[in-house]
Design a protein around this motif. Structure first.
Motif, PDB file in Angstrom:
ATOM      1  N   VAL A  69      65.003  -9.408   5.921  1.00 22.64           N
ATOM      2  CA  VAL A  69      64.237  -9.332   7.167  1.00 22.64           C
ATOM      3  C   VAL A  69      62.945  -8.586   6.847  1.00 22.64           C
ATOM      4  O   VAL A  69      62.986  -7.472   6.304  1.00 22.64           O
ATOM      5  CB  VAL A  69      65.017  -8.592   8.266  1.00 22.64           C
ATOM      6  CG1 VAL A  69      64.168  -8.464   9.530  1.00 22.64           C
ATOM      7  CG2 VAL A  69      66.325  -9.325   8.581  1.00 22.64           C
ATOM      8  N   VAL A  70      61.815  -9.180   7.161  1.00 20.27           N
ATOM      9  CA  VAL A  70      60.525  -8.572   6.853  1.00 20.27           C
ATOM     10  C   VAL A  70      59.740  -8.336   8.130  1.00 20.27           C
ATOM     11  O   VAL A  70      59.751  -9.149   9.054  1.00 20.27           O
ATOM     12  CB  VAL A  70      59.701  -9.433   5.870  1.00 20.27           C
ATOM     13  CG1 VAL A  70      60.417  -9.559   4.545  1.00 20.27           C
ATOM     14  CG2 VAL A  70      59.404 -10.809   6.445  1.00 20.27           C
ATOM     15  N   ARG A  71      59.090  -7.186   8.184  1.00 17.70           N
ATOM     16  CA  ARG A  71      58.219  -6.882   9.321  1.00 17.70           C
ATOM     17  C   ARG A  71      56.947  -7.717   9.217  1.00 17.70           C
ATOM     18  O   ARG A  71      56.341  -7.811   8.157  1.00 17.70           O
ATOM     19  CB  ARG A  71      57.850  -5.399   9.340  1.00 17.70           C
ATOM     20  CG  ARG A  71      56.985  -5.010  10.526  1.00 17.70           C
ATOM     21  CD  ARG A  71      56.609  -3.534  10.487  1.00 17.70           C
ATOM     22  NE  ARG A  71      55.758  -3.206   9.363  1.00 17.70           N
ATOM     23  CZ  ARG A  71      54.430  -3.351   9.379  1.00 17.70           C
ATOM     24  NH1 ARG A  71      53.823  -3.856  10.430  1.00 17.70           N
ATOM     25  NH2 ARG A  71      53.723  -3.006   8.321  1.00 17.70           N
ATOM     26  N   VAL A  72      56.554  -8.320  10.342  1.00 15.80           N
ATOM     27  CA  VAL A  72      55.324  -9.104  10.357  1.00 15.80           C
ATOM     28  C   VAL A  72      54.226  -8.269  11.018  1.00 15.80           C
ATOM     29  O   VAL A  72      54.387  -7.796  12.137  1.00 15.80           O
ATOM     30  CB  VAL A  72      55.512 -10.452  11.075  1.00 15.80           C
ATOM     31  CG1 VAL A  72      56.373 -11.375  10.253  1.00 15.80           C
ATOM     32  CG2 VAL A  72      56.128 -10.269  12.459  1.00 15.80           C
ATOM     33  N   PRO A  73      53.124  -8.033  10.329  1.00 15.55           N
ATOM     34  CA  PRO A  73      52.071  -7.189  10.897  1.00 15.55           C
ATOM     35  C   PRO A  73      51.371  -7.864  12.059  1.00 15.55           C
ATOM     36  O   PRO A  73      51.233  -9.086  12.114  1.00 15.55           O
ATOM     37  CB  PRO A  73      51.107  -6.991   9.718  1.00 15.55           C
ATOM     38  CG  PRO A  73      51.330  -8.190   8.865  1.00 15.55           C
ATOM     39  CD  PRO A  73      52.780  -8.537   8.991  1.00 15.55           C
ATOM     40  N   ARG A  74      50.914  -7.063  12.988  1.00 14.73           N
ATOM     41  CA  ARG A  74      50.164  -7.565  14.129  1.00 14.73           C
ATOM     42  C   ARG A  74      48.705  -7.810  13.762  1.00 14.73           C
ATOM     43  O   ARG A  74      48.158  -7.161  12.884  1.00 14.73           O
ATOM     44  CB  ARG A  74      50.221  -6.537  15.256  1.00 14.73           C
ATOM     45  CG  ARG A  74      51.627  -6.304  15.748  1.00 14.73           C
ATOM     46  CD  ARG A  74      51.692  -6.536  17.203  1.00 14.73           C
ATOM     47  NE  ARG A  74      53.043  -6.354  17.674  1.00 14.73           N
ATOM     48  CZ  ARG A  74      53.310  -6.288  18.964  1.00 14.73           C
ATOM     49  NH1 ARG A  74      52.339  -6.352  19.840  1.00 14.73           N
ATOM     50  NH2 ARG A  74      54.555  -6.165  19.358  1.00 14.73           N
ATOM     51  N   THR A  75      48.102  -8.755  14.478  1.00 12.47           N
ATOM     52  CA  THR A  75      46.668  -8.941  14.349  1.00 12.47           C
ATOM     53  C   THR A  75      45.953  -7.911  15.215  1.00 12.47           C
ATOM     54  O   THR A  75      46.583  -7.181  16.003  1.00 12.47           O
ATOM     55  CB  THR A  75      46.263 -10.351  14.802  1.00 12.47           C
ATOM     56  OG1 THR A  75      46.550 -10.505  16.198  1.00 12.47           O
ATOM     57  CG2 THR A  75      47.036 -11.406  14.018  1.00 12.47           C
ATOM     58  N   ARG A  76      44.641  -7.832  15.096  1.00 10.62           N
ATOM     59  CA  ARG A  76      43.885  -6.853  15.877  1.00 10.62           C
ATOM     60  C   ARG A  76      44.022  -7.051  17.376  1.00 10.62           C
ATOM     61  O   ARG A  76      43.918  -6.096  18.145  1.00 10.62           O
ATOM     62  CB  ARG A  76      42.411  -6.919  15.484  1.00 10.62           C
ATOM     63  CG  ARG A  76      42.127  -6.414  14.078  1.00 10.62           C
ATOM     64  CD  ARG A  76      40.651  -6.463  13.771  1.00 10.62           C
ATOM     65  NE  ARG A  76      40.359  -5.948  12.435  1.00 10.62           N
ATOM     66  CZ  ARG A  76      39.138  -5.892  11.924  1.00 10.62           C
ATOM     67  NH1 ARG A  76      38.104  -6.344  12.632  1.00 10.62           N
ATOM     68  NH2 ARG A  76      38.959  -5.401  10.715  1.00 10.62           N
ATOM     69  N   ALA A  94      61.419 -13.242   9.893  1.00  9.05           N
ATOM     70  CA  ALA A  94      60.300 -12.371  10.236  1.00  9.05           C
ATOM     71  C   ALA A  94      60.651 -11.622  11.513  1.00  9.05           C
ATOM     72  O   ALA A  94      61.175 -12.200  12.473  1.00  9.05           O
ATOM     73  CB  ALA A  94      59.030 -13.196  10.430  1.00  9.05           C
ATOM     74  N   TRP A  95      60.346 -10.326  11.531  1.00  9.71           N
ATOM     75  CA  TRP A  95      60.727  -9.454  12.650  1.00  9.71           C
ATOM     76  C   TRP A  95      59.491  -8.802  13.244  1.00  9.71           C
ATOM     77  O   TRP A  95      58.667  -8.242  12.529  1.00  9.71           O
ATOM     78  CB  TRP A  95      61.709  -8.386  12.154  1.00  9.71           C
ATOM     79  CG  TRP A  95      61.888  -7.218  13.062  1.00  9.71           C
ATOM     80  CD1 TRP A  95      62.364  -7.227  14.335  1.00  9.71           C
ATOM     81  CD2 TRP A  95      61.567  -5.855  12.763  1.00  9.71           C
ATOM     82  NE1 TRP A  95      62.374  -5.951  14.841  1.00  9.71           N
ATOM     83  CE2 TRP A  95      61.883  -5.085  13.895  1.00  9.71           C
ATOM     84  CE3 TRP A  95      61.050  -5.218  11.634  1.00  9.71           C
ATOM     85  CZ2 TRP A  95      61.690  -3.711  13.942  1.00  9.71           C
ATOM     86  CZ3 TRP A  95      60.863  -3.842  11.676  1.00  9.71           C
ATOM     87  CH2 TRP A  95      61.187  -3.113  12.832  1.00  9.71           C
ATOM     88  N   ASP A  96      59.386  -8.872  14.568  1.00  8.81           N
ATOM     89  CA  ASP A  96      58.325  -8.175  15.278  1.00  8.81           C
ATOM     90  C   ASP A  96      58.779  -6.755  15.577  1.00  8.81           C
ATOM     91  O   ASP A  96      59.796  -6.546  16.232  1.00  8.81           O
ATOM     92  CB  ASP A  96      58.023  -8.898  16.592  1.00  8.81           C
ATOM     93  CG  ASP A  96      57.154  -8.061  17.509  1.00  8.81           C
ATOM     94  OD1 ASP A  96      56.198  -7.441  16.996  1.00  8.81           O
ATOM     95  OD2 ASP A  96      57.422  -8.017  18.728  1.00  8.81           O
TER      96      ASP A  96
END
Length: 216
Positions: A69-76, A94-96
């Motif tokens: 499980v990988v954290r997905v970075p947020r956009t600006r 993918a994890w929010d």
């Protein structure tokens, strides 16, 4: 799968990017090696989560798999991304990080890639994950939480209902979203299949009884 906007509510469910209404400080990216290994060993049994934790690995009862499980970075502007479009990226969830598992409230949001050649995790979920199947999320130092699929349904790409799917309130649930339906071009699929999962009693993911899924 490619960009998608849902219901005119400011939600972006794309490759798979989603705009949500809650924000929290983002934890460090989870790590792990993706694999299709068997999650049925005795060491995979859940212990009730003592509080929120960062998921690093998931075990599925069907399709029988253990994946990173990988954290997905947020956009600006607050949109949520997906795993990289790579050989490794197609094999992970993918994890929010807006909602942590084990916190008891809100939607733990996961997504996976669907590839046209059928080789990605999303394809395996479409083929095998049904109502009654189990998911176990595991973090550091033995933290874990188990969930059971209560509903599987499919929506047109612009018709995912916002309130029940992306809520930050109410009892904890896990939502998994993958692209499905007909692929009209690169990143452009006609539908999204969504699984809704409720917390389940502590048990090995292989023990979940399967019930009949409603048509989708």
């Amino acid at each position: 799968c490619g960009p998608h906007r849902s219901g005119g509510r400011g939600l972006v469910v794309g490759a798979l990017r989603l705009r949500v209404l809650v924000t929290v400080p983002a934890p460090a990216t989870a790590t792990g090696v993706a694999s299709w290994s068997d999650p049925s060993s005795s060491g995979d049994r859940c212990r009730p989560a003592e509080g929120p934790f960062r998921p690093r690995e998931a075990a599925l009862s069907a399709p029988r798999a253990r994946v990173a499980v990988v954290r997905v970075p947020r956009t600006r502007d607050g949109e949520i991304g997906t795993a990289p479009v790579t050989d490794r990226g197609k094999r992970v969830l993918a994890w929010d990080p807006a909602i942590l598992p084990g916190g008891g409230e809100g939607t733990v949001l996961l997504n996976a890639h669907t590839w046209p050649d059928g080789s990605a995790l999303g394809n395996r979920l479409l083929a095998g994950l049904r109502v009654g199947d189990r998911l176990r999320l595991r973090g550091a130092r033995g933290a874990a939480a188990c969930y059971r699929v209560r509903e599987r349904t499919r929506f047109r790409r612009d018709r995912i209902p916002a309130a029940p799917t992306f809520r930050s309130w109410g009892p904890e649930q896990v939502v998994i979203i993958v692209c499905s339906g007909r692929r009209r071009g690169p990143g452009d699929w006609t539908h999204r299949t969504v699984w809704y999962l409720d917390p389940a009693p502590a048990a090995g993911p292989e023990t979940g009884a399967r019930t009949v899924a409603r048509p989708h």
